[in-house]
Design a protein around this motif. Structure first.
Motif, PDB file in Angstrom:
ATOM      1  N   MET A 199      -3.037   3.278  -1.857  1.00 36.27           N
ATOM      2  CA  MET A 199      -3.557   2.024  -1.795  1.00 36.27           C
ATOM      3  C   MET A 199      -3.218   0.929  -1.599  1.00 36.27           C
ATOM      4  O   MET A 199      -1.435   0.870  -1.441  1.00 36.27           O
ATOM      5  CB  MET A 199      -4.565   2.039  -3.104  1.00 36.27           C
ATOM      6  N   GLY A 200      -4.225   0.010  -0.904  1.00 34.46           N
ATOM      7  CA  GLY A 200      -3.116  -1.678  -0.263  1.00 34.46           C
ATOM      8  C   GLY A 200      -2.493  -1.210   0.660  1.00 34.46           C
ATOM      9  O   GLY A 200      -2.427  -0.787   1.681  1.00 34.46           O
ATOM     10  N   VAL A 201      -1.719  -2.277   0.991  1.00 29.92           N
ATOM     11  CA  VAL A 201       0.000  -2.515   2.117  1.00 29.92           C
ATOM     12  C   VAL A 201       0.015  -1.425   2.303  1.00 29.92           C
ATOM     13  O   VAL A 201       0.974  -1.115   3.161  1.00 29.92           O
ATOM     14  CB  VAL A 201       0.421  -3.678   2.250  1.00 29.92           C
ATOM     15  N   THR A 202       0.688   0.040   1.174  1.00 27.78           N
ATOM     16  CA  THR A 202       1.385   1.010   1.186  1.00 27.78           C
ATOM     17  C   THR A 202       1.174   2.414   2.551  1.00 27.78           C
ATOM     18  O   THR A 202      -0.111   2.096   3.191  1.00 27.78           O
ATOM     19  CB  THR A 202       1.678   1.623   0.196  1.00 27.78           C
ATOM     20  N   ASN A 203       1.849   2.768   2.912  1.00 30.48           N
ATOM     21  CA  ASN A 203       2.265   3.621   4.127  1.00 30.48           C
ATOM     22  C   ASN A 203       2.467   5.037   3.528  1.00 30.48           C
ATOM     23  O   ASN A 203       3.226   5.292   2.510  1.00 30.48           O
ATOM     24  CB  ASN A 203       3.048   3.239   5.227  1.00 30.48           C
ATOM     25  N   ALA A 204       1.466   5.944   4.726  1.00 31.53           N
ATOM     26  CA  ALA A 204       2.847   7.051   3.663  1.00 31.53           C
ATOM     27  C   ALA A 204       2.380   8.585   5.560  1.00 31.53           C
ATOM     28  O   ALA A 204       1.603   7.953   6.035  1.00 31.53           O
ATOM     29  CB  ALA A 204       1.207   8.120   2.747  1.00 31.53           C
ATOM     30  N   VAL A 205       3.340   9.412   4.872  1.00 26.89           N
ATOM     31  CA  VAL A 205       2.830   9.823   6.565  1.00 26.89           C
ATOM     32  C   VAL A 205       3.481  11.458   5.651  1.00 26.89           C
ATOM     33  O   VAL A 205       3.683  11.994   5.481  1.00 26.89           O
ATOM     34  CB  VAL A 205       4.323  10.363   7.413  1.00 26.89           C
ATOM     35  N   THR A 206       2.467  12.033   6.019  1.00 25.63           N
ATOM     36  CA  THR A 206       2.229  13.804   5.552  1.00 25.63           C
ATOM     37  C   THR A 206       2.267  14.704   7.288  1.00 25.63           C
ATOM     38  O   THR A 206       1.920  14.866   8.414  1.00 25.63           O
ATOM     39  CB  THR A 206       0.480  14.914   5.497  1.00 25.63           C
ATOM     40  N   VAL A 207       3.461  15.696   7.159  1.00 26.37           N
ATOM     41  CA  VAL A 207       3.820  16.786   7.530  1.00 26.37           C
ATOM     42  C   VAL A 207       3.495  17.720   7.398  1.00 26.37           C
ATOM     43  O   VAL A 207       3.909  18.070   6.271  1.00 26.37           O
ATOM     44  CB  VAL A 207       5.668  16.269   7.929  1.00 26.37           C
ATOM     45  N   ASP A 208       2.822  19.048   8.502  1.00 17.83           N
ATOM     46  CA  ASP A 208       3.081  20.352   7.980  1.00 17.83           C
ATOM     47  C   ASP A 208       3.610  20.513   8.636  1.00 17.83           C
ATOM     48  O   ASP A 208       3.872  20.887   9.656  1.00 17.83           O
ATOM     49  CB  ASP A 208       1.518  20.485   8.612  1.00 17.83           C
ATOM     50  N   ALA A 236      -7.182 -10.413   3.898  1.00 20.09           N
ATOM     51  CA  ALA A 236      -5.670 -10.508   4.564  1.00 20.09           C
ATOM     52  C   ALA A 236      -5.423 -11.652   5.119  1.00 20.09           C
ATOM     53  O   ALA A 236      -3.467 -11.157   5.048  1.00 20.09           O
ATOM     54  CB  ALA A 236      -6.339  -8.790   5.134  1.00 20.09           C
ATOM     55  N   GLN A 237      -5.772 -12.135   6.183  1.00 18.37           N
ATOM     56  CA  GLN A 237      -5.810 -13.298   6.921  1.00 18.37           C
ATOM     57  C   GLN A 237      -5.065 -14.434   6.039  1.00 18.37           C
ATOM     58  O   GLN A 237      -4.059 -14.895   6.159  1.00 18.37           O
ATOM     59  CB  GLN A 237      -6.529 -13.373   7.136  1.00 18.37           C
ATOM     60  N   LYS A 238      -5.149 -14.683   4.659  1.00 19.14           N
ATOM     61  CA  LYS A 238      -5.015 -15.418   3.702  1.00 19.14           C
ATOM     62  C   LYS A 238      -3.703 -15.408   3.324  1.00 19.14           C
ATOM     63  O   LYS A 238      -2.716 -15.639   3.373  1.00 19.14           O
ATOM     64  CB  LYS A 238      -5.809 -15.854   2.703  1.00 19.14           C
ATOM     65  N   LEU A 239      -3.300 -14.020   2.739  1.00 15.15           N
ATOM     66  CA  LEU A 239      -2.369 -13.502   2.501  1.00 15.15           C
ATOM     67  C   LEU A 239      -1.027 -13.207   2.884  1.00 15.15           C
ATOM     68  O   LEU A 239      -0.163 -12.890   2.875  1.00 15.15           O
ATOM     69  CB  LEU A 239      -2.617 -12.290   1.689  1.00 15.15           C
ATOM     70  N   GLY A 240      -1.593 -13.009   4.962  1.00 19.85           N
ATOM     71  CA  GLY A 240      -0.713 -13.036   5.921  1.00 19.85           C
ATOM     72  C   GLY A 240      -0.341 -11.274   6.165  1.00 19.85           C
ATOM     73  O   GLY A 240       0.769 -11.135   6.782  1.00 19.85           O
ATOM     74  N   TYR A 241      -1.794 -10.583   4.965  1.00 21.79           N
ATOM     75  CA  TYR A 241      -1.258  -9.145   5.829  1.00 21.79           C
ATOM     76  C   TYR A 241      -1.941  -8.645   7.389  1.00 21.79           C
ATOM     77  O   TYR A 241      -1.824  -8.089   7.939  1.00 21.79           O
ATOM     78  CB  TYR A 241      -2.144  -8.887   5.064  1.00 21.79           C
ATOM     79  N   PRO A 275      -6.797 -10.040  13.873  1.00 22.11           N
ATOM     80  CA  PRO A 275      -6.091  -9.022  13.874  1.00 22.11           C
ATOM     81  C   PRO A 275      -6.834  -7.725  15.258  1.00 22.11           C
ATOM     82  O   PRO A 275      -6.679  -6.741  13.844  1.00 22.11           O
ATOM     83  CB  PRO A 275      -7.257  -8.830  12.500  1.00 22.11           C
ATOM     84  N   THR A 276      -7.725  -8.202  16.254  1.00 20.97           N
ATOM     85  CA  THR A 276      -7.443  -7.268  16.825  1.00 20.97           C
ATOM     86  C   THR A 276      -6.417  -5.850  17.118  1.00 20.97           C
ATOM     87  O   THR A 276      -7.243  -4.335  16.397  1.00 20.97           O
ATOM     88  CB  THR A 276      -7.798  -7.132  18.261  1.00 20.97           C
ATOM     89  N   PHE A 277      -5.032  -6.082  16.873  1.00 18.30           N
ATOM     90  CA  PHE A 277      -4.197  -5.348  17.557  1.00 18.30           C
ATOM     91  C   PHE A 277      -4.416  -4.412  16.288  1.00 18.30           C
ATOM     92  O   PHE A 277      -3.849  -2.790  15.946  1.00 18.30           O
ATOM     93  CB  PHE A 277      -2.380  -5.655  17.906  1.00 18.30           C
ATOM     94  N   ASP A 278      -4.595  -5.207  15.359  1.00 21.84           N
ATOM     95  CA  ASP A 278      -4.164  -3.961  13.305  1.00 21.84           C
ATOM     96  C   ASP A 278      -5.151  -3.187  13.804  1.00 21.84           C
ATOM     97  O   ASP A 278      -5.308  -2.007  13.334  1.00 21.84           O
ATOM     98  CB  ASP A 278      -3.851  -4.816  12.745  1.00 21.84           C
TER      99      ASP A 278
END
Length: 431
Positions: A280-289, A185-190, A195-198
């Motif tokens: 999966m991967g670097v994608t995000n998702a949010v669910t609202v109930d 992840a560090q090599k790819l810039g992710y 990396p502590t903050f993440d």
């Protein structure tokens, strides 16, 4: 058509340059949609001569972002500097004091000073817009603040950090260790060099504080979020989750309880049948109930130049249309102090992995300690010993219980001397 909306951009990194490109590429359509042309009138960056792949020759350059924020030649100030203090805070404050609307992607600034800035925006009748601060290109801020205004939200949760989701996905799909995936992840810039903050969950916590305020009408309270990162997740946990019908995700969760608003960030066992587990991967998702729509899940890119720029430009377009929403859904004076629900009161199922000593009575003693705290076990799996046959891996899955009960039981098990390593505990988030 109304007069031109003059935009000043502070910070011309990946996102800032992408905002400039998007405003140029969509200029005609944006003018048609908003009723006025949008033009970049000023920029501020550390290196004025750097080639950013976009023509900014028509914009005045400011070495000091605060001077840009105060300039009479701009109407909207876009802050893409980053950080909760320093130039970011000073320039946003200066712009709002001057009555200029602000667009920012800075979740750290908002988590720390959001209420103060929102109050200042109210006083000067300026907009404070921050769609890009949470989940990149996913329009979750507008969804909570405007799209679901007729709903009562019970819970909002999601994958809010692409770095962590990338690491956990690679561990599962390729059988790699946490350390190997982090290095990639560090090599790819992710991931950053530090990396502590993440991986420590702090980035997710900042974003969760913003979502909780929007969802529940409460003041931002990032300092009181329970935070655990993913650094202790092992391949053994990843494999056990799959066998049990779960997938491990780092989730930020905010929900109403009978004790108040519970806010927490931690690795979670998500059922494979749930939409969030499929991300999966670097994608995000949010669910609202929520009561009227039941469950709503938004999935998309959580970072990256163009995805984040999309959210920034959407906010600029709203300002061009004359839209002025209360930043956190309600005027600051109407935001309630969040009645906190301590993590110890959290109720739910738990996955517990123990390295039990391989001697007679250990398993029975462990089960007894659980029973003493009224913890019912949904399953208990004792695996074959590895290279060290003095230790037997034991995986427990509990029915709904409290955090306090689990922690007390595990403390007793440790004191009994029946386990060789620190217990691994992962909460289960049911559908």
């Amino acid at each position: 058509m109304d007069k031109v909306l003059r935009v000043g951009i502070a910070g011309l990194g990946t996102v800032g340059a992408s905002v400039a490109r998007l405003l140029g590429a969509q200029a005609k359509d944006l003018a048609a949609r908003t009723g006025r042309a949008i033009r970049i009138a000023g920029v501020s960056a550390r290196d004025p001569g750097r080639d950013r792949g976009v023509d900014l020759s028509g914009a005045a350059f400011f070495a000091d972002p605060v001077a840009l924020a105060r300039s009479e030649d701009i109407d909207v100030f876009v802050e893409l500097i980053g950080g909760e203090e320093g130039a970011a805070r000073a320039s946003v404050t200066a712009a709002l004091q001057a009555g200029k609307s602000v667009v920012t992607a800075n979740k750290a600034l908002l988590a720390k000073h959001g209420l103060e800035l929102a109050q200042l925006a109210e006083q000067t009748h300026a907009a404070l817009a921050f769609e890009a601060s949470v989940a990149g290109g996913i329009p979750i801020v507008k969804t909570l603040r405007e799209g679901l205004a007729g709903n009562s939200v019970a819970r909002v949760y999601g994958i809010l950090n692409g770095t962590c989701n990338y690491i956990l996905s690679r561990m599962e799909l390729e059988g790699l260790s946490f350390a190997e995936c982090l290095a990639d992840a560090q090599k790819l810039g992710y991931a950053e060099a530090d990396p502590t903050f993440d991986i420590g969950g702090f980035d997710t916590a900042h974003k969760l504080a913003i979502l909780a305020s929007l969802a529940f009408g409460v003041k931002l309270d990032a300092d009181n979020i329970s935070i655990e990162g993913i650094q202790d997740i092992s391949l053994a946990d990843i494999k056990a989750a799959a066998e049990l019908g779960f997938r491990i995700k780092l989730l930020g969760v905010a929900q109403r309880t009978e004790h108040g608003v519970e806010q927490r960030v931690h690795p979670t066992m998500a059922p494979l049948s749930s939409p969030i587990a499929q991300v999966m991967g670097v994608t995000n998702a949010v669910t609202v109930d929520a009561d009227a729509v039941n469950e709503l899940t938004l999935v998309g890119p959580g970072a990256g130049g163009m995805a984040t720029a999309s959210a920034v430009v959407a906010d600029i377009a709203d300002i061009a249309r004359g839209i002025r929403s209360a930043p956190f859904g309600l005027p600051v004076a109407h935001l309630a102090a969040a009645e906190k629900s301590p993590m110890q009161r959290h109720e739910g199922g738990y996955y517990i992995r123990l390295s039990a000593r391989n001697h007679i009575g250990a398993a029975a003693a462990i089960a007894q300690r659980m029973a003493e705290r009224d913890i019912s076990l949904e399953s208990i799996v004792q695996r074959r010993p590895g290279s060290d046959d003095s230790v037997v891996p034991v995986v427990l899955v509990t029915y709904a219980t409290t955090e306090t009960s689990v922690r007390e039981a595990l403390a007793a098990i440790v004191a009994d001397g029946h386990i060789a390593e620190k217990p691994q505990v992962i909460r289960i988030e049911r559908d």
